[in-house]
Write an enzyme that holds these catalytic residues in place. Structure first.
Site, PDB file in Angstrom:
ATOM      1  N   ASP A 106      36.182  34.188  67.172  1.00 12.81           N
ATOM      2  CA  ASP A 106      35.990  32.746  67.321  1.00 12.81           C
ATOM      3  C   ASP A 106      34.608  32.357  66.784  1.00 12.81           C
ATOM      4  OD1 ASP A 106      37.422  30.347  68.912  1.00 12.81           O
ATOM      5  OD2 ASP A 106      35.293  30.256  69.403  1.00 12.81           O
ATOM      6  N   TRP A 107      33.868  31.478  67.502  1.00 13.89           N
ATOM      7  CA  TRP A 107      32.543  31.080  67.012  1.00 13.89           C
ATOM      8  C   TRP A 107      31.581  32.266  66.970  1.00 13.89           C
ATOM      9  CZ3 TRP A 107      30.989  27.069  64.328  1.00 13.89           C
ATOM     10  CH2 TRP A 107      31.737  25.886  64.366  1.00 13.89           C
ATOM     11  N   HIS A 126      45.354  33.539  70.545  1.00  9.88           N
ATOM     12  CA  HIS A 126      43.961  33.546  70.126  1.00  9.88           C
ATOM     13  C   HIS A 126      43.138  34.606  70.856  1.00  9.88           C
ATOM     14  CE1 HIS A 126      40.333  32.016  68.345  1.00  9.88           C
ATOM     15  NE2 HIS A 126      39.822  31.624  69.507  1.00  9.88           N
ATOM     16  N   GLU A 182      40.836  37.067  65.197  1.00  7.81           N
ATOM     17  CA  GLU A 182      40.866  35.615  65.372  1.00  7.81           C
ATOM     18  C   GLU A 182      39.508  35.024  65.004  1.00  7.81           C
ATOM     19  OE1 GLU A 182      43.352  33.087  66.583  1.00  7.81           O
ATOM     20  OE2 GLU A 182      44.341  34.659  65.415  1.00  7.81           O
ATOM     21  N   ASN A 187      34.090  30.345  71.909  1.00  8.45           N
ATOM     22  CA  ASN A 187      34.356  29.264  72.847  1.00  8.45           C
ATOM     23  C   ASN A 187      35.816  29.327  73.318  1.00  8.45           C
ATOM     24  OD1 ASN A 187      33.644  26.795  74.196  1.00  8.45           O
ATOM     25  ND2 ASN A 187      34.731  25.652  72.627  1.00  8.45           N
TER      26      ASN A 187
END
Length: 316
Positions: free
Chosen positions: A125-126, A295, A149, A60
């Site tokens: 991330d997700w 990120h 990340e 996301n």
């Protein structure tokens, strides 16, 4: 280093960086996509090359577009697959009752339908939460994982808001009815602030941001971007995500799968201290320190990531 709120992190990013000479020209153009109907909805995905499959999973508020300058490093020797998560990118956008659980069901059904063997996951991330979960529950399909990340032991789940440090302010605001909607749906801070200004090379270009924003033309269409941070498990809630994150962490600390970690300084969810912890505690781990970054390391260092992935995959 403490985790900063998204806004504080964006404000602290500087423009000091050395631009490498790319092996492939950076592009702003989105790649052509294929579509598969999964559980009645279309999943959009990039599918290029032949050979051992390498699956890129974004998080996301991104899409498969995040990987556009890394994929060319691998597509000549591997089959590269980069899907858009359900509700994101060019995939269909149904109303999801439970963001993580529903996203996992769509993505895992999609990946199972590809009947992958000896697959390598590249996760962020997700997409990392989903990737760890998929590898943990499909050991016969996944043979290695590269991550950046990513959600790793020590990041989630959290025992309390206090344990989030500076990150608590952002998460609390996101979870506050009305405040989260204003921040992410109306002000669009995840894309127009955190993503746009998260690169140490300066803001992402208008052309790049136009593609990231293309999928979300209205405030209502950005609800998925709000739903994801509301899935961050704190003090046992949401219970299903808390359970998955706990199981992922235990599996990751015990797994002997080959792993490749990319990290930057200061990073956002994988800062230097976390990288050092993982170097000491994960089995069969190789690491690549990329330099100063935030990120979205794929925008900062696509050539370095692509080259390192290609070299790593040649060794096993």
């Amino acid at each position: 280093m403490k985790r900063r709120t998204l806004l504080k992190f964006a404000a602290l990013v500087t423009a000091a960086s050395v631009m490498p000479l790319p092996a492939f020209a950076d592009t702003h153009q989105a790649q052509d996509k294929s579509y598969m109907t999964v559980l009645g909805q279309k999943i959009a995905y990039v599918d290029e090359g032949e050979g051992r499959p390498v699956v890129f999973l974004h998080g996301n508020p991104a899409s498969s577009y995040l990987w556009r300058n890394i994929i060319p490093h691998l597509s000549a020797t591997h089959r590269v697959i980069a899907p858009d998560l359900i509700g994101m990118g060019d995939s269909d956008k149904p109303v999801l009752e439970n963001t993580y659980a529903d996203s996992a069901e769509y993505m895992f059904t999609f990946l199972d339908a590809l009947d992958l063997k000896d697959a390598v996951l590249v996760i962020h991330d997700w997409g990392s939460g989903l990737g760890w979960h998929y590898a943990r529950t499909r050991p016969e399909r996944v043979s290695a994982i590269a991550f950046m990340e990513a959600m790793t032991p020590g990041f989630i789940p959290y025992e309390s808001y206090e344990s989030l440090g500076d990150f608590a302010e952002f998460v609390h605001n996101v979870n506050t009815p009305g405040v989260g909607e204003e921040m992410i749906m109306n002000q669009n801070i995840l894309l127009d602030q955190f993503m746009r200004y998260g690169s140490p090379n300066g803001p992402l270009s208008d052309e790049v941001m136009a593609e990231y924003n293309r999928y979300y033309p209205t405030a209502e269409s950005r609800k998925i971007l709000l739903d994801w941070p509301r899935e961050i498990p704190i003090a046992g809630e949401p219970a299903d995500v808390y359970e998955v994150a706990t199981a992922n962490n235990a599996w990751l600390l015990a797994s002997d799968l080959p792993k490749l970690m990319f990290h930057v300084d200061p990073g956002a969810i994988l800062p230097m201290a976390q990288a050092e912890y993982l170097q000491k505690n994960l089995n069969n781990l190789e690491t690549v320190f990329l330099g100063q970054g935030g990120h979205f390391v794929q925008e900062d260092y696509p050539d370095e990531i692509g080259k390192a992935l290609a070299e790593w995959l040649m060794r096993f």
